[in-house]
Design an enzyme around this catalytic site. Structure first.
Site, mmCIF file in Angstrom:
data_model
loop_
_atom_site.group_PDB
_atom_site.id
_atom_site.type_symbol
_atom_site.label_atom_id
_atom_site.label_comp_id
_atom_site.label_asym_id
_atom_site.label_seq_id
_atom_site.Cartn_x
_atom_site.Cartn_y
_atom_site.Cartn_z
ATOM 1 N N CYS A 130 0.842 -1.203 0.000
ATOM 2 C CA CYS A 130 0.000 0.000 0.000
ATOM 3 C C CYS A 130 0.872 1.245 0.000
ATOM 4 C CB CYS A 130 -0.896 -0.018 1.237
ATOM 5 S SG CYS A 130 -1.826 1.486 1.479
ATOM 6 N N CYS A 133 -0.237 4.201 2.254
ATOM 7 C CA CYS A 133 0.035 3.963 3.679
ATOM 8 C C CYS A 133 1.518 4.177 3.985
ATOM 9 C CB CYS A 133 -0.315 2.535 4.096
ATOM 10 S SG CYS A 133 -1.821 1.866 3.408
ATOM 11 N N ASP A 134 2.388 3.732 3.112
ATOM 12 C CA ASP A 134 3.798 3.579 3.492
ATOM 13 C C ASP A 134 4.818 4.387 2.684
ATOM 14 O OD1 ASP A 134 3.011 1.774 5.459
ATOM 15 O OD2 ASP A 134 3.068 0.080 4.072
#
Ligand code: NAP
Length: 316
Positions: A130, A133-134
């Site tokens: 993701c 997200c990261d």
């Protein structure tokens, strides 16, 4: 007893919920994670009609709000088992148990894993599925994106907002992604390609510090190492979430739920919509389309069973 329960709160499920609630059916959407589902982890969507550009999380939130505004209830629960064979459809979650006259399965799919040693061990410690997200963790670092489809290329472009360099590692020497995305990636100075290569192992200490790639043309392996942390983002397709349903509804050889054009499965009152369906094009727009069709037909199913079907809907 709900009229319609929708399992899965992605674009297909939320659209089904919007249509059902707007038609005044008592509607429940069960989502185990985040509203929007998989789409919430997608960045820079440019092909949802009427919206120039939007991140998936915002689109998911807007869809959820719209469904809720018409009276759909959304609960966070993880479905553990279902009995969809009778007139009353029974769903058991970890939090509660639910019953409905009709069910729409919109559970989508989860990211496919490479299956290389070290991948699971370093998930969240260098291995990610993701980018929204990261990616920010890799500000000024190198990132390796695995895959050659739309997701890999789209997310690689997004990750260039943070990373020093993004390498797309693809198992062939030609991308599967659409031409416009390919063009954007080829014209992006921060993106390079490692062709004909597969990840055979991921190693590290506390976090990933080595990735072994194998060139499938030459058979040679190369070790990617760095003193600085680097990220491995995997976008190699998805695996359908059909485990709960596979003994009750018909599933295709490749694991997806078989429906007709009206999103009907083999079970009366049970419909499927979105990425979980056996089809060739998986886009947000047709997931939403599936959701609308499934919902309208679920409403017809209930009305017919209760003798309330509008004359115009009766089949010849
Ligand atoms: P995908 O289209 O199935 O592509 C998967 C990619 O990963 C392919 O390039 C494939 O290689 C590679 N791959 C598969 N298994 C692998 C393995 N075990 N090891 C290494 N590489 C592997 O999946 P996706 O990109 O996630 O897209 C899923 C669906 O969403 C598609 O229908 C796509 O069009 C859609 N989507 C659309 C957009 C958009 O329109 N902007 C954005 C994202 C996703 P090969 O090419 O060699 O098979």
């Amino acid at each position: 007893m709900y009229d319609i329960i929708i399992i899965g709160g992605g674009p297909a499920g939320l659209t089904a919920g919007l249509y059902a609630a707007r038609a005044k059916k008592k509607t429940l959407i069960i989502e185990k994670g985040i509203e929007g589902g998989q789409v919430a982890e997608t960045t820079g969507i440019e092909n949802y009609p009427g919206i120039d550009k939007i991140d998936g999380a915002e689109l998911g939130m807007k869809m959820a709000e719209q469904a809720k505004n018409f009276g759909a209830k959304i609960v966070m629960d993880e479905v553990e088992s279902v009995d969809l064979t009778g007139d009353v459809k029974k769903i058991k979650g970890t939090v509660d148990e639910y019953e409905a006259k009709s069910v729409i399965i919109a559970t989508g799919a989860n990211p496919r894993e490479i299956g290389a040693p070290g991948e699971r061990e370093y998930k969240g410690r260098g291995v990610s599925y993701c980018s929204i997200c990261d990616a920010a963790f890799y500000e000024g670092e190198d990132v390796y994106v695995i895959g050659g489809g739309d997701s890999a290329v789209q997310e690689a472009i997004f990750i260039t907002n943070f990373a020093k360099k993004v390498y797309i590692v693809h198992r062939r020497d030609e991308l599967r992604a659409s031409k416009d995305l390919q063009e954007k990636a080829f014209n992006n100075d921060k993106i390079d390609f490692i062709w004909n290569s597969e990840v055979v192992e991921i190693k590290g200490d506390k976090v990933v510090n080595e990735m072994i790639l194998k060139n499938n043309k030459t058979g040679k392996t190369q070790s990617i190492t760095s003193d600085d942390p680097f990220g491995i983002f995997v976008f190699i397709g998805y695996v359908p979430n059909t485990e709960l349903f596979k003994d009750q509804v018909n599933i295709s050889d490749n694991g997806y739920i078989i429906t007709d054009d009206e999103m009907k499965t083999n079970l009366p009152g049970v419909f499927a919509a979105g990425d979980i369906r056996n089809k060739t094009v998986r886009q947000i727009v047709n997931a939403a389309g599936d959701g609308a069709i499934a919902s309208i037909n679920a409403q017809k199913y209930i009305d017919e069973a209760e003798g309330n079907l509008y004359e115009g809907f009766k089949e010849e």
